[in-house]
Design a protein around this motif. Structure first.
Motif, PDB file in Angstrom:
ATOM      1  N   VAL A 194      30.552  35.047  50.303  1.00  0.00           N
ATOM      2  CA  VAL A 194      32.014  34.857  50.381  1.00  0.00           C
ATOM      3  C   VAL A 194      32.760  35.917  49.905  1.00  0.00           C
ATOM      4  O   VAL A 194      33.535  36.304  50.456  1.00  0.00           O
ATOM      5  CB  VAL A 194      32.210  33.632  49.650  1.00  0.00           C
ATOM      6  CG1 VAL A 194      33.958  33.388  49.679  1.00  0.00           C
ATOM      7  CG2 VAL A 194      31.553  32.335  50.324  1.00  0.00           C
ATOM      8  N   PHE A 195      32.247  36.438  48.755  1.00  0.00           N
ATOM      9  CA  PHE A 195      32.970  37.596  48.066  1.00  0.00           C
ATOM     10  C   PHE A 195      32.321  38.954  48.189  1.00  0.00           C
ATOM     11  O   PHE A 195      30.935  39.026  48.380  1.00  0.00           O
ATOM     12  CB  PHE A 195      32.990  37.017  46.739  1.00  0.00           C
ATOM     13  CG  PHE A 195      33.927  35.940  46.377  1.00  0.00           C
ATOM     14  CD1 PHE A 195      35.301  35.952  46.262  1.00  0.00           C
ATOM     15  CD2 PHE A 195      33.228  34.812  46.179  1.00  0.00           C
ATOM     16  CE1 PHE A 195      35.993  34.861  46.115  1.00  0.00           C
ATOM     17  CE2 PHE A 195      34.022  33.595  45.824  1.00  0.00           C
ATOM     18  CZ  PHE A 195      35.349  33.467  45.929  1.00  0.00           C
ATOM     19  N   LEU A 218      37.293  39.556  49.073  1.00  0.00           N
ATOM     20  CA  LEU A 218      36.291  38.476  49.986  1.00  0.00           C
ATOM     21  C   LEU A 218      35.445  39.377  50.961  1.00  0.00           C
ATOM     22  O   LEU A 218      36.009  40.616  51.601  1.00  0.00           O
ATOM     23  CB  LEU A 218      37.497  37.838  50.817  1.00  0.00           C
ATOM     24  CG  LEU A 218      38.249  36.796  49.940  1.00  0.00           C
ATOM     25  CD1 LEU A 218      39.527  36.161  50.843  1.00  0.00           C
ATOM     26  CD2 LEU A 218      37.398  35.698  49.298  1.00  0.00           C
ATOM     27  N   ASP A 264      44.307  41.641  50.152  1.00  0.00           N
ATOM     28  CA  ASP A 264      43.007  41.940  50.289  1.00  0.00           C
ATOM     29  C   ASP A 264      42.409  42.098  51.930  1.00  0.00           C
ATOM     30  O   ASP A 264      41.757  43.002  52.306  1.00  0.00           O
ATOM     31  CB  ASP A 264      42.056  40.696  50.003  1.00  0.00           C
ATOM     32  CG  ASP A 264      40.543  41.220  49.560  1.00  0.00           C
ATOM     33  OD1 ASP A 264      40.430  42.161  48.850  1.00  0.00           O
ATOM     34  OD2 ASP A 264      39.698  40.552  50.298  1.00  0.00           O
TER      35      ASP A 264
END
Length: 414
Positions: free
Chosen positions: A182-183, A208, A92
């Motif tokens: 956060v995401f 993220l 990610d």
């Protein structure tokens, strides 16, 4: 079937079920979430991406595996939960930089632009993927190979990261509080797809969004400035081949027209939209209009129904293609891929109102002959009932084609 193709095949019914749910929710709210032509274009580009990906595994997976086997100082265990979690976070993180480079380097934008061309934002947009991203994208993930992360772990976490991003392509899910901090979420990703000045080139995170907060590329969606979707150089076409080629072609023309050799290289390496001063002066482009009318050429209901039926048939064929990709010969796969890409291109041209009915009729008649021969792009003979059904469907389509009017009524999912 390879693991990735198997998972994509299993996930496809879930994708379409969720698209149906999104469409229903939007209608209950009185919103126009979909246009049929746009949805067919986006999903068709996703099909082409998967078809091309079958031939591109040597780059994305093959080179990764070779580097991991020959250059990694250690080989991490594939049965460790820690390795899997670390691999997902590492992927990610590297995806963030690939995605960011895809917006900051024109050569990479030429591939990534496909995902941003839709002027609508819905779950079908998530399936709109490039056919050329595999040419250079694999370079960004080589640090994982050098770290000794096994190729099978890499392949699965790459798919997990991709599948996660499907659900964030919707306007039907609002703010999610702490989750948005956060995401990657629908709100965060809506801002990413917007061409408004405040949102441009922000929110690159895959799973993220903390990477954007760390590296200064985060922006919050603002209700006072609703996102407007698409690109600053609108595609205005349903042709999937042109969708994949448009930026490459425009950049190649600027390179040819540039007088200085330095500029001929910089047109590929500078951010999207940059042009040599002499080229911009001699060949000016239209000024970007945030409030431009969406591309939506008239499509009669009979022709819309025809295009939808043919598209559904092609989706079934694409699933079959992925199913035989691990066992069929290369000539069979190449022929099948050319058929699918050509058929999707013709559908796009029909939805634009282009005079290609005689080519579409030729495709249908050739399909009747191919299905009637007892072989359908496979090394083994298909079930006789399947062959008969294909012959009937293509023959009926060829008979109906001349009677389909092209307009002026509009048709689509609203």
């Amino acid at each position: 079937m390879h693991l990735q193709e198997r998972i994509i095949t299993l996930a496809t019914p879930v994708f379409f079920a969720l698209i149906g749910v999104e469409l229903l929710v939007a209608r209950l709210r009185g919103r126009a979430a979909y246009r049929l032509n746009d949805a067919i274009s986006s999903i068709g580009l996703g099909v082409i991406s998967q078809v091309v990906g079958v031939f591109g595994k040597l780059l994305s997976i093959g080179i990764y595996g070779w580097v991991a086997a020959h250059w990694a100082p250690v080989a991490l265990p594939a049965d460790s939960v820690v390795v899997w979690l670390a691999a997902l976070v590492a992927y990610d993180f590297l995806y963030y930089w690939l995605h960011r480079a895809g917006h900051e380097v024109n050569l990479l934008w030429a591939a990534h632009v496909v995902h941003h061309q839709s002027e609508h934002y819905n779950l079908s947009t998530a399936l709109r993927q490039t056919g050329s991203g595999l040419l250079l994208g694999w370079l960004f993930y080589l640090p994982m190979a050098l770290a000794g992360i096994p190729v099978e772990v890499f392949a699965v976490v790459a798919l997990v990261d991709l599948l996660y991003q499907f659900w964030v392509h919707t306007e039907q899910v609002g703010r999610l509080g702490w989750f948005d901090r956060v995401f990657c979420s629908p709100s965060n990703h809506r801002a990413h797809h917007a061409v408004n000045e405040r949102y441009l080139d922000r929110n690159y995170g895959g799973i993220l969004i903390v990477w954007d907060r760390l590296f200064g590329t985060f922006v919050e969606e603002d209700d006072a400035d609703p996102p407007v979707y698409g690109t600053r150089a609108p595609l205005r076409s349903w042709n999937p081949l042109w969708a994949n080629a448009e930026v490459y072609w425009a950049t190649a023309k600027d390179m040819w027209r540039a007088r200085r050799w330095r500029d001929k290289a910089l047109v590929w390496l500078k951010p999207p939209g940059w042009r040599p001063a002499d080229v911009a002066a001699r060949f000016p482009r239209p000024t970007f209009d945030l409030h431009r009318e969406r591309f939506d050429p008239p499509l009669s209901r009979p022709l819309a129904a025809y295009c939808l039926a043919q598209f559904a048939l092609l989706l079934g064929m694409a699933t079959h293609f992925l199913g035989i990709s691990a066992t069929a010969s290369l000539p069979v796969l190449l022929g099948y891929a050319a058929y699918l890409v050509g058929s999707l291109t013709l559908l796009g041209l029909l939805m634009e109102g282009r005079p290609v009915r005689w080519i579409e009729a030729s495709r249908l008649l050739a399909s009747v002959v191919l299905a009637g021969s007892g072989r359908w792009f496979a090394d083994a003979h298909p079930d006789g009932r399947v062959a008969a059904a294909l012959v009937l469907l293509f023959a009926a389509s060829a008979a109906a084609l001349p009677w389909l009017r092209e307009g002026p009524s509009r048709a689509g999912a609203r």
